[in-house]
Design an enzyme around this catalytic site. Structure first.
Site, PDB file in Angstrom:
ATOM      1  CB  THR A 174      -0.911   0.012   1.232  1.00  0.00           C
ATOM      2  OG1 THR A 174      -1.679  -1.200   1.256  1.00  0.00           O
ATOM      3  CG2 THR A 174      -1.859   1.208   1.201  1.00  0.00           C
ATOM      4  CE  LYS A 199      -5.063  -2.360   1.043  1.00  0.00           C
ATOM      5  NZ  LYS A 199      -3.702  -2.817   1.180  1.00  0.00           N
ATOM      6  CE  LYS A 202       1.772   2.389   5.076  1.00  0.00           C
ATOM      7  NZ  LYS A 202       1.375   1.641   3.841  1.00  0.00           N
TER       8      LYS A 202
END
Length: 287
Positions: free
Chosen positions: A88, A164, A232
């Site tokens: 990701t 995503k 994150k």
């Protein structure tokens, strides 16, 4: 096929094992060493780029940049190779990777995955694949090994990364929604298990609600996906929203809540620990 793997965390290990079990020759490099049955460990990332394809499953943009870009690994890659980044990463960095691979004259596919380590171990990940059709076609047999379903995100690789990031953002919203619902229902005498039985069998029966309601009901927050990584990903979503010139209030709220969860010392726990933080603080906002 001759396959390279960069990164052997829980997800990378499962992918490497499944590819080896499927009969491919798999060689891997990991920053902290280690081994996987049936996989040949190599001494440098460049060695993993000498086959037909290579998968990268590192934690974030910085890890990939330090491992592959700063050391000019792409320039040493075998011509005709396709590099598949399953991490990701930010949309902006995905665009940078597209350009870097074009300069190096090697293929590039963004293929971030949906699923936890147990799903990866079964080879049932949902793979969001974006990139040139010829590059995707070349690695499609490999994606079929690691994934239960391959979702076509189009010819532009960064689109898969945007999808995503959006998915992970929505998972955190589901976690926070359940936590806030528990604050209300438990304050009025309804056990969370009974409330979750209602929502899972009426309005909210999706996998995210199933998995994370169980964590919340059992107060089980062993890491499947760490809260630090969730934070994150929420940062990546915030950056993507800013790049699009949009302000997303629900995103801002869960980003703040996840940040508070990590600051409270739960960064190494599963990201659903955000629910624990919300329930224990009664949903009170930090001043």
């Amino acid at each position: 096929m001759d396959i390279g793997i960069i990164g052997l965390g829980a997800m990378g290990r499962a992918m490497a094992r499944n590819l080896a079990d499927a009969g491919h020759h798999v060689k891997a490099w990991n920053r902290s060493g280690g081994s996987v049955a049936g996989v040949t460990m190599v001494a440098s990332p460049a060695e993993a780029f000498k086959g037909d394809a290579v998968f990268t499953m590192l934690s974030d943009d910085d890890a990939i940049r330090a491992t592959l870009i700063a050391s000019d690994v792409l320039a040493q890659a075998r011509r005709g190779l396709v590099h598949v980044v399953t991490s990701t990463i930010s949309v902006a960095f995905a665009r940078e990777l597209v350009d870097a691979h074009a300069v190096a004259d090697i293929g590039y596919v963004s293929a971030p995955v949906l699923g936890r380590p147990d799903v990866a171990a079964k080879g049932e990940l949902n793979v969001l694949a974006g990139g040139p059709p010829d590059a995707i076609a070349k690695v499609r047999p490999l994606l079929d090994v690691i994934g239960g379903r391959i979702w076509d995100m189009g010819d532009e690789a960064p689109t898969a990364n945007a999808a995503k990031i959006a998915c992970n953002m929505m998972i955190t919203m589901a976690i926070e929604a359940m936590a806030e619902a528990v604050v209300i229902t438990e304050a009025n005498g309804l056990a969370r298990e009974r409330f979750f039985d209602v929502i899972l069998n009426t309005l909210f029966g999706s996998r995210s609600y199933q998995v994370y309601s169980a964590n919340i009901a059992n107060e089980r927050y062993e890491p499947g996906f760490k809260a630090t990584l969730g934070l994150k990903d929420l940062r990546l979503a915030s950056e993507a929203a800013a790049d699009a010139g949009r302000a997303l209030p629900m995103l801002a709220a869960v980003n703040a809540r996840m940040s508070e969860t990590v600051a409270a010392g739960m960064g190494e726990r599963d990201w659903s620990a955000m629910a624990k933080y919300t329930i224990e603080t009664g949903g009170a906002l930090t001043p």
